[in-house]
Scaffold this motif. Structure first.
Motif, PDB file in Angstrom:
ATOM      1  N   ALA A 131       0.886  -1.168   0.000  1.00 52.20           N
ATOM      2  CA  ALA A 131       0.000   0.000   0.000  1.00 52.20           C
ATOM      3  C   ALA A 131       0.921   1.214   0.000  1.00 52.20           C
ATOM      4  O   ALA A 131       2.122   1.099   0.257  1.00 52.20           O
ATOM      5  N   LEU A 132       0.378   2.368  -0.321  1.00 51.83           N
ATOM      6  CA  LEU A 132       1.185   3.586  -0.298  1.00 51.83           C
ATOM      7  C   LEU A 132       0.543   4.581   0.642  1.00 51.83           C
ATOM      8  O   LEU A 132      -0.476   5.196   0.332  1.00 51.83           O
ATOM      9  N   ARG A 133       1.165   4.729   1.821  1.00 49.55           N
ATOM     10  CA  ARG A 133       0.675   5.696   2.792  1.00 49.55           C
ATOM     11  C   ARG A 133       1.787   6.614   3.274  1.00 49.55           C
ATOM     12  O   ARG A 133       1.606   7.807   3.407  1.00 49.55           O
ATOM     13  N   GLY A 134       2.961   6.022   3.519  1.00 49.17           N
ATOM     14  CA  GLY A 134       4.051   6.809   4.076  1.00 49.17           C
ATOM     15  C   GLY A 134       5.305   6.736   3.238  1.00 49.17           C
ATOM     16  O   GLY A 134       5.364   6.071   2.193  1.00 49.17           O
ATOM     17  N   LEU A 135       6.329   7.420   3.705  1.00 50.48           N
ATOM     18  CA  LEU A 135       7.593   7.500   2.979  1.00 50.48           C
ATOM     19  C   LEU A 135       8.238   6.128   2.818  1.00 50.48           C
ATOM     20  O   LEU A 135       8.777   5.802   1.761  1.00 50.48           O
TER      21      LEU A 135
END
Length: 416
Positions: A131-135
């Motif tokens: 998933a893409l949420r943070g750095l």
């Protein structure tokens, strides 16, 4: 407790909302202690570029950070990285971190953000499913996008489409799987959805609508996905973007009222008036049984300003209409207002030329705008909504440009 008796503010979360609360408190003259506790091992950073410029290698990691770490020391803001909070004790006025740290507060601000929803299928735990949420997520995805990598994006929302756009521009093979009949179905109207479906297909993305993923295949690492139709797709990376859930567990455990988000009033105060919430985790009670939770930079900034003003005893900031943006290929979408209750839609501009706006109306009045490569309409809409100027459908369509409508007579203005 009066504002002058507030000596310590602790902020849980070091994202856009948390940083803005701390900065705004100092700008408004607050001289007490400010402690900001982040659960990541980085200084506070921008999230929007993660799915765009950063993923494409056009923005260095250092440019993501809001401020150098020296800024926080200079403003006497105690920034604690990698300090996840385990427990909030409202009676004692303390928070306890996972490593045993104890922080006192007179006012507590929860800016805990949200967490991506995991896809509930076999193989979801395989390496290469992200998933893409943070750095850290963006760094991992960028490292996985090696030459010739095949990307399958599950979910046709903004994050999924932005990653698809970035990957195609890097030359990767991309398939987008969306279970609904159209892309962006929760956030825009059918004409705009159709535009983005064509845009991505024109750039070589295989867009599959009304389709689902039933399994992710591979040994230790992902090698493919199985669709509801039974078809098998090869995949080196699977990006899951099927939505997020607000991080409200700390608030719930502290006895604060939550309802798919931490419920707050117009000043962002929770059911415990010494505790505030802002950003993705907060849901505003609008009255008359209506509530609203927004996931956007604007919302985080606006709520942070309201919190800072309330803590120091300043008047609440004036109304600022919700806005949002998304960059995909050479197309910039800018939205202003809330389209949810529209009953009519009109298109201004040239869809084929990728420069147009979708105007949304309720009872004949303009309530929101989706501007595609049309910054003038976006900025004009912001001015109109901020001033509370009511614009009818006939006026909106008859005017040479929406900018002309910002010159409406003062007697047309209403309270925001």
């Amino acid at each position: 407790m009066k504002a002058r008796d507030i000596n310590c503010v602790t902020i849980v979360g070091a994202g856009q909302a948390g940083v803005q609360v701390a900065q705004s408190l100092r700008k408004r003259g607050f001289e007490g202690r400010i402690a900001m506790l982040g659960d990541e091992g980085y200084p506070p950073y921008q999230r929007p570029p993660l799915s765009k410029a950063f993923l494409k290698g056009e923005m260095a990691e250092a440019r993501l950070f809001f401020k150098p770490e020296s800024f926080y020391a200079g403003q006497d803001i105690e920034l604690q990285e990698a300090s996840a909070v385990r427990f909030v004790d409202p009676a004692a006025g303390t928070v306890t971190t996972e490593d045993g740290g104890l922080y006192s507060w007179d006012r507590l601000v929860l800016t805990t953000g949200s967490t991506p929803i995991a896809i509930p299928v076999p193989g979801a735990e395989l390496e290469g499913v992200r998933a893409l949420r943070g750095l850290a997520d963006a760094i991992a995805i960028r490292e996985l996008l090696t030459d010739g990598a095949k990307l399958v994006v599950v979910g046709g929302g903004y994050i999924g489409l932005e990653v698809a756009s970035a990957a195609r521009q890097l030359g990767h093979e991309v398939t987008v799987i969306e279970r609904m009949p159209r892309l962006l179905s929760r956030v825009t109207s059918p004409p705009v959805s159709d535009f983005y479906r064509k845009l991505h297909r024109d750039h070589g993305v295989d867009v599959r609508l009304e389709e689902s993923v039933t399994a992710i295949t591979g040994d230790a690492r992902v090698s493919g996905v199985t669709l509801g139709s039974g078809e098998q797709l090869a995949a080196d990376i699977v990006l899951v973007g099927i939505g997020v859930r607000p991080n409200q567990a700390l608030a719930e455990a502290a006895g604060i009222r939550c309802e798919d988000g931490i419920l707050v009033d117009a000043h962002c105060r929770t059911s415990n008036l010494a505790i505030y919430a802002a950003g993705d985790c907060a849901r505003t009670d609008l009255g008359d049984g209506q509530t609203l939770r927004l996931e956007s930079v604007h919302n985080a900034l606006d709520q942070a300003e309201r919190i800072a003003a309330d803590i120091v005893g300043d008047p609440a900031p004036g109304y600022d209409p919700p806005w949002f943006w998304s960059d995909q290929y050479d197309v910039k979408l800018q939205t202003v207002g809330l389209f949810n209750d529209f009953d009519e839609i009109a298109i201004r501009g040239d869809v084929a030329a990728r420069k147009f706006s979708a105007l949304y109306f309720t009872d004949g009045q303009l309530i929101a705008i989706d501007a595609i490569n049309d910054p003038v309409s976006f900025m004009s809409g912001k001015q109109l909504f901020k001033k509370g100027i009511r614009i009818s459908k006939d006026e909106a369509l008859a005017a040479p440009t929406l900018k002309d409508l910002t010159k409406a007579q003062p007697n047309k203005e209403t309270a925001a």
